[in-house]
Design an enzyme around this catalytic site. Structure first.
Site, PDB file in Angstrom:
ATOM      1  CE  LYS A  46      10.648   4.235   4.403  1.00 17.56           C
ATOM      2  NZ  LYS A  46      10.292   4.455   2.795  1.00 17.56           N
TER       3      LYS A  46
HETATM    4  C1  LIG Z   1      10.768   4.270   1.364  1.00 12.69           C
HETATM    5  C2  LIG Z   1      11.542   5.246   0.721  1.00 12.69           C
HETATM    6  C3  LIG Z   1      10.940   5.395  -0.632  1.00 12.69           C
HETATM    7  C4  LIG Z   1      10.275   4.541  -1.612  1.00 12.69           C
HETATM    8  O1  LIG Z   1       9.112   4.196  -1.214  1.00 12.69           O
HETATM    9  P1  LIG Z   1       8.685   2.572  -1.378  1.00 12.69           P
HETATM   10  O2  LIG Z   1       7.226   2.471  -0.923  1.00 12.69           O
HETATM   11  O3  LIG Z   1       9.476   1.665  -0.895  1.00 12.69           O
HETATM   12  O4  LIG Z   1       8.658   2.513  -2.942  1.00 12.69           O
HETATM   13  C5  LIG Z   1      11.366   6.611  -1.589  1.00 12.69           C
HETATM   14  N1  LIG Z   1      12.179   7.502  -0.773  1.00 12.69           N
HETATM   15  C6  LIG Z   1      12.445   7.644   0.381  1.00 12.69           C
HETATM   16  C7  LIG Z   1      13.442   8.590   1.167  1.00 12.69           C
HETATM   17  C8  LIG Z   1      12.076   6.453   1.309  1.00 12.69           C
HETATM   18  O5  LIG Z   1      12.530   6.243   2.536  1.00 12.69           O
END
Ligand SMILES: *Cc1c(COP(=O)(O)O)cnc(C)c1O
Length: 386
Positions: free
Chosen positions: A194
């Site tokens: 991210k």
């Molecule tokens: C990454 C992501 C999540 C979950 O996040 P984590 O930190 O991996 O639990 C949820 N929704 C979307 C759209 C994501 O890209």
């Protein structure tokens, strides 16, 4: 010399990030300490929200959002089918049912039309929340989705892990993803791919003080300390979870957040370079459609490929890219087709999601990429499709 494989995404951790983590490790707290509030306050200020509540990951953020809204068994939540599993799963954690909304086949986003179609499936059940996803980093049409959700008696919760730094302009007003002007809450993730990374980490933003208190209570076992109580006293009106984000990771997150302007500028520049480099491959290869109101900091460089026209399968293309040192990924397999959801709700047809899935492929995009890497990806893709 063999090229290293460019992953589809990766973190940018620098020496000063490492230094603040080392400092936190030498400090007194390790978990709930001063870095938590500092990160939360800086995050709220960055996205323009009144409150930000840090938590262990983006999935915990979604779960906390459902708990804070008191979503209950038998009630209904609408989520798009093109998203990560967690967007839908959070409804199941609280016993609610998921209605999968279709998406626009060219942007992958939930639209007012696909939300309306999903609303028509609610029937006599109680709809509580609509969870649009700012897929890839482009923002959904928040005012329109919020209007439809409100008319149906539901609140909007933005699942925003892809869109940290994205701005939009629905009318004359400039807005930022996470400022929650149209929604009750927005959730973020700091997974390494991210826009900013803490390893595992998440955040919920809200402008509602009562929701913020509830999120904080639920994040830490549901414990409250009534005013005037004995020094050791705590009470638990309802059980919560241990979804805290440690001081160590908040220190890292705060350091990363300060770099958001630079990371965002680099992602925007790389996106421009991709647009130029991929243009000659149109219409066989097109970058996912950007809505008019969206000015994204893209998390994913997703292209839509007409595999039929090339005579190559996606698997062949993924393997040919990999052989040339280019990683890629599919975002996402439609969640409504997962065995668990098929068993629960039967087979469903969501043509937009299926058309998106048939063509999508995400190419490398992260701040550490060089300009030449974009040209290399484009020529590797051309070779893979030839
Ligand atoms: C990454 C992501 C999540 C979950 O996040 P984590 O930190 O991996 O639990 C949820 N929704 C979307 C759209 C994501 O890209």
């Amino acid at each position: 010399m063999e090229r290293q494989v460019l992953p589809y995404g990766r973190q940018t951790i620098e020496d000063d990030d490492i230094a603040v983590v080392a400092e936190a490790l030498r400090g007194d707290f390790l978990t709930t300490g001063p870095a938590v509030e500092a990160f939360e306050d800086a995050f709220a200020a960055t996205v323009g929200a009144r409150h930000a509540v840090a938590c262990s990951n983006g999935t915990a953020a979604l779960h906390l959002a459902m708990l804070a809204l008191d979503v209950r068994p038998g009630e209904v939540v609408i989520a798009p089918s093109i998203t990560f599993l967690a967007t839908a799963n959070c409804a199941r954690y609280v016993g609610a049912d998921v209605i999968f909304a279709d998406v626009d086949p060219d942007s992958g986003l939930m639209t007012p039309a696909t939300l309306e179609a999903a609303l028509s499936k609610v029937g006599g059940r109680r709809l509580r929340a609509v969870l649009p996803v700012h897929l890839r980093g482009d923002s959904v049409d928040l005012p329109a989705l919020a209007g439809l959700a409100a008319a149906a008696g539901a609140v909007l919760v933005e699942d925003a892990p892809h869109a940290l730094g994205t701005t939009m302009r629905y009318g004359n007003v400039a807005e930022t993803v996470g400022d929650v002007r149209h929604s009750a809450m927005a959730t973020f993730s700091f997974h390494p791919v991210k826009t900013i990374a803490t390893g595992e980490g998440g955040m919920v933003t809200t402008n509602d003080a009562a929701l913020a208190v509830r999120l904080r209570t639920l994040r830490s076992h549901g414990m409250v300390r009534p005013e005037g109580g004995d020094p050791w006293w705590y009470e638990m009106p309802e059980p919560g979870f241990n979804y805290r984000l440690p001081d160590i990771l908040c220190a890292l997150g705060h350091s990363q957040l300060k770099k958001l302007p630079r990371f965002a500028a680099r992602r925007r520049a790389l996106a421009v370079a991709y647009h130029e480099a991929l243009l000659p491959m149109a219409p066989t290869v097109r970058i996912a459609a950007q809505p008019a109101w969206s000015d994204p900091v893209l998390h994913l460089m997703t292209v839509l490929i007409d595999f039929d026209a090339t005579g190559r399968s996606r698997r062949q293309v993924v393997e040919a890219l990999k052989a040339q040192g280019v990683g890629s990924q599919v975002h996402y397999i439609p969640v409504h087709t997962q065995p668990y959801y098929q068993k629960l709700y039967g087979q469903q047809s969501l043509p937009g999601a299926e058309a998106w899935y048939a063509r999508c492929l995400s190419l490398p995009l992260y701040p550490g990429m060089a300009d030449e890497d974009v040209d290399h990806v484009a020529s590797a893709l051309r070779a893979a499709l030839a």
